[in-house]
Design an enzyme around this catalytic site. Structure first.
Site, short mmCIF file in Angstrom:
data_model
loop_
_atom_site.label_atom_id
_atom_site.label_comp_id
_atom_site.label_asym_id
_atom_site.label_seq_id
_atom_site.Cartn_x
_atom_site.Cartn_y
_atom_site.Cartn_z
CD GLU A 30 -2.89 -0.95 2.29
OE1 GLU A 30 -3.97 -1.64 2.11
OE2 GLU A 30 -2.43 -0.78 3.54
CB CYS A 57 1.49 5.60 11.79
SG CYS A 57 2.05 7.28 11.03
#
Ligand code: SF4
Length: 353
Positions: free
Chosen positions: A103, A344
């Site tokens: 990704e 994150c």
């Protein structure tokens, strides 16, 4: 140029345009009886324009385009899925030619476009709070595949990329050579020409590679994921770097700053009841006091099924205030794309419907 050369049938594996060196391309041009400047023209298509299909390289002679189609390949990534966040960030799941997927995320701002790239499909480090860490490592990505992620995002937003963070899936320093090649390509004036200081590599603390990075001539930026400066807690959260003690990490970072004069960023994702205690604040202050660093306090993103939960804003502010008192600059970083699992610790190889 000789027609004969151009129509020679390939005797070797096709040259991957996203992975080959300038020297390899020059050798191919020589073999095809082409002038050397054709190599630069091809590189301009691949690295600046994001075009890897010879058919579209319109300033090349038709016969050369045909020869290139026979002699080269391009590991064009295929977009399997995308999601768009309310904050405008876009997350893409790209599949590479062998089926491995990773990704990347585009984060637009005012006259800015930041891209977060993956350096590996999956990750072997096993950080317990991280979605990627749970799935293990599939393989490291090539420099071309890392670069392609940036081009994919750039082409989708149709705007210039102003910074790239190597903070997606994987530990960049476990894939050091390809990471460095990608950094140099992104920085090159013939390619995207992104300033070295706007290219940030995030490691969970691989000491030999931090020291190696200190010796690279470019001013790339280093970020280190700390998440705790208490050995026991850090070992539990980040088992992949257990072998590198905090004492050694501290010394290595001292060497890095002495050598480069550059300020590393320390990432600290706050997890309620785990690493947001007063003892952690004291320890972090001790680790940072008197050193060249900037601390990013990140409020952990919720991952479904994870036992870790975000800390409160009050705790985050307590970290900032205490660090300020010992002269350490720190900011609370807002993660982008949390609503699409693009923030994150949330990236993983998953097809999103
Ligand atoms: S936080 Fe980074 S290094 Fe740790 S498991 Fe996740 S991707 Fe790997």
């Amino acid at each position: 140029m000789t027609e004969e050369n151009l129509h020679d049938s390939p005797t070797t594996d096709p040259l991957d345009l996203h992975a080959c060196t300038h020297g390899q391309l020059l050798a191919l041009m020589a073999e095809l009886g082409q002038p050397a400047f054709r190599a630069a023209q091809i590189e301009d298509w691949v690295w600046s324009k994001g075009v890897a299909s010879p058919d579209e390289m319109t300033n090349l002679p038709k016969a050369l385009r045909g020869a290139l189609a026979a002699r080269t390949s391009a590991s064009s990534a295929v977009e399997l899925a995308r999601q768009v966040s309310l904050d405008g960030s876009r997350k893409y799941l790209l599949r590479f030619k062998d089926g491995a997927a990773a990704e990347c995320v585009g984060m637009p701002g005012t006259r800015k476009l930041s891209v977060c790239v993956s350096t590996q499909a999956g990750c072997a480090m096993g950080c317990v709070f991280c979605a990627t860490g749970r799935s293990g490592l599939i393989r490291s990505l090539t420099a071309g595949e890392i670069y392609e992620q940036v081009m994919h995002v750039r082409n989708d937003f149709n705007t210039r990329v102003t910074s790239v963070v190597f903070m997606g899936q994987g530990e960049p320093f476990a894939n050091y050579d390809e990471t460095l090649k990608a950094l140099r390509r992104l920085n090159a004036s013939g390619a995207l020409n992104i300033g070295a200081r706007h290219l940030t590599v995030s490691t969970c603390g691989l000491i030999p590679q931090i020291l190696r990075f200190a010796n690279e001539p470019e001013q790339f930026t280093l970020a280190v994921s700390l998440h705790s400066t208490i050995q026991k807690t850090r070992d539990a959260l980040m088992p992949g770097v257990k072998r590198f003690s905090l004492v050694h990490l501290y010394a290595a970072l001292g060497e890095y700053t002495d050598k480069t004069g550059r300020r590393p960023t320390y990432e600290f994702a706050l997890m309620r009841g785990v690493n947001d205690t007063d003892e952690e604040i004291d320890s972090l202050c001790d680790f940072c006091r008197g050193t060249l660093c900037h601390v990013n306090i990140i409020q952990l993103n919720e991952i479904s099924g994870s036992p870790f939960h975000p800390s409160t804003s009050e705790r985050a502010q307590a970290f900032i205030d205490r660090l300020a008192r010992v002269g350490v600059e720190a900011t609370i970083r807002n993660s982008r794309g949390a609503d699409i699992d693009a923030a994150c610790g949330q990236l993983r190889q998953r097809v999103i419907s």
